[in-house]
Scaffold this motif. Sequence first.
Motif, PDB file in Angstrom:
ATOM      1  N   ALA A  41      33.253  15.894   6.008  1.00  0.00           N
ATOM      2  CA  ALA A  41      33.689  14.615   6.934  1.00  0.00           C
ATOM      3  C   ALA A  41      32.860  15.300   8.382  1.00  0.00           C
ATOM      4  O   ALA A  41      33.083  16.290   8.771  1.00  0.00           O
ATOM      5  N   ASP A  45      34.225  10.061  11.105  1.00  0.00           N
ATOM      6  CA  ASP A  45      34.324   9.445   9.989  1.00  0.00           C
ATOM      7  C   ASP A  45      35.508   8.976   9.495  1.00  0.00           C
ATOM      8  O   ASP A  45      36.790   9.467   9.819  1.00  0.00           O
ATOM      9  N   PRO A  46      35.772   7.583   8.772  1.00  0.00           N
ATOM     10  CA  PRO A  46      36.974   7.311   8.216  1.00  0.00           C
ATOM     11  C   PRO A  46      37.478   8.216   7.049  1.00  0.00           C
ATOM     12  O   PRO A  46      36.522   8.936   6.462  1.00  0.00           O
ATOM     13  N   LEU A  47      38.627   8.422   6.842  1.00  0.00           N
ATOM     14  CA  LEU A  47      39.323   9.067   6.076  1.00  0.00           C
ATOM     15  C   LEU A  47      39.194   8.575   4.611  1.00  0.00           C
ATOM     16  O   LEU A  47      39.565   7.369   4.408  1.00  0.00           O
ATOM     17  N   ARG A  48      38.307   9.084   3.618  1.00  0.00           N
ATOM     18  CA  ARG A  48      38.070   8.622   2.488  1.00  0.00           C
ATOM     19  C   ARG A  48      38.586   9.422   1.402  1.00  0.00           C
ATOM     20  O   ARG A  48      38.764   8.941   0.177  1.00  0.00           O
ATOM     21  N   GLN A  49      39.209  10.685   1.524  1.00  0.00           N
ATOM     22  CA  GLN A  49      39.674  11.569   0.519  1.00  0.00           C
ATOM     23  C   GLN A  49      40.344  12.639   1.146  1.00  0.00           C
ATOM     24  O   GLN A  49      40.240  12.806   2.380  1.00  0.00           O
ATOM     25  N   GLY A  82      41.905  16.639   5.417  1.00  0.00           N
ATOM     26  CA  GLY A  82      41.570  15.192   5.241  1.00  0.00           C
ATOM     27  C   GLY A  82      42.052  14.285   6.050  1.00  0.00           C
ATOM     28  O   GLY A  82      43.004  14.782   6.870  1.00  0.00           O
TER      29      GLY A  82
END
Length: 82
Positions: A41, A45-49, A82
């Motif tokens: 990341a 960045d948005p948290l995706r995982q 994350g």
Amino acid sequence: MHAGAVPGEEGAEPKERREDEREHLRAELVEVTLRQSTLLAGVGDPLRQVIFPTGAVISLVTATADGNSVEAVLVGNDGVAG
């Protein structure tokens, strides 16, 4: 303290409930293989995982004021990134 709680853990939940939650989470996990130096990341960045490392460590690197980078945190198999 709840029955089955770990002594000293304030507000700990019963061991059976924690195990149920682990099983629920385990059902959603996907094992992946990552190459060394993979960017997981970027800044903002948005948290995706979230990553639970099992056979490696994850290094969180940050930039310094002079433009260099420094390893700020290491996450091993006892943590999550994350």
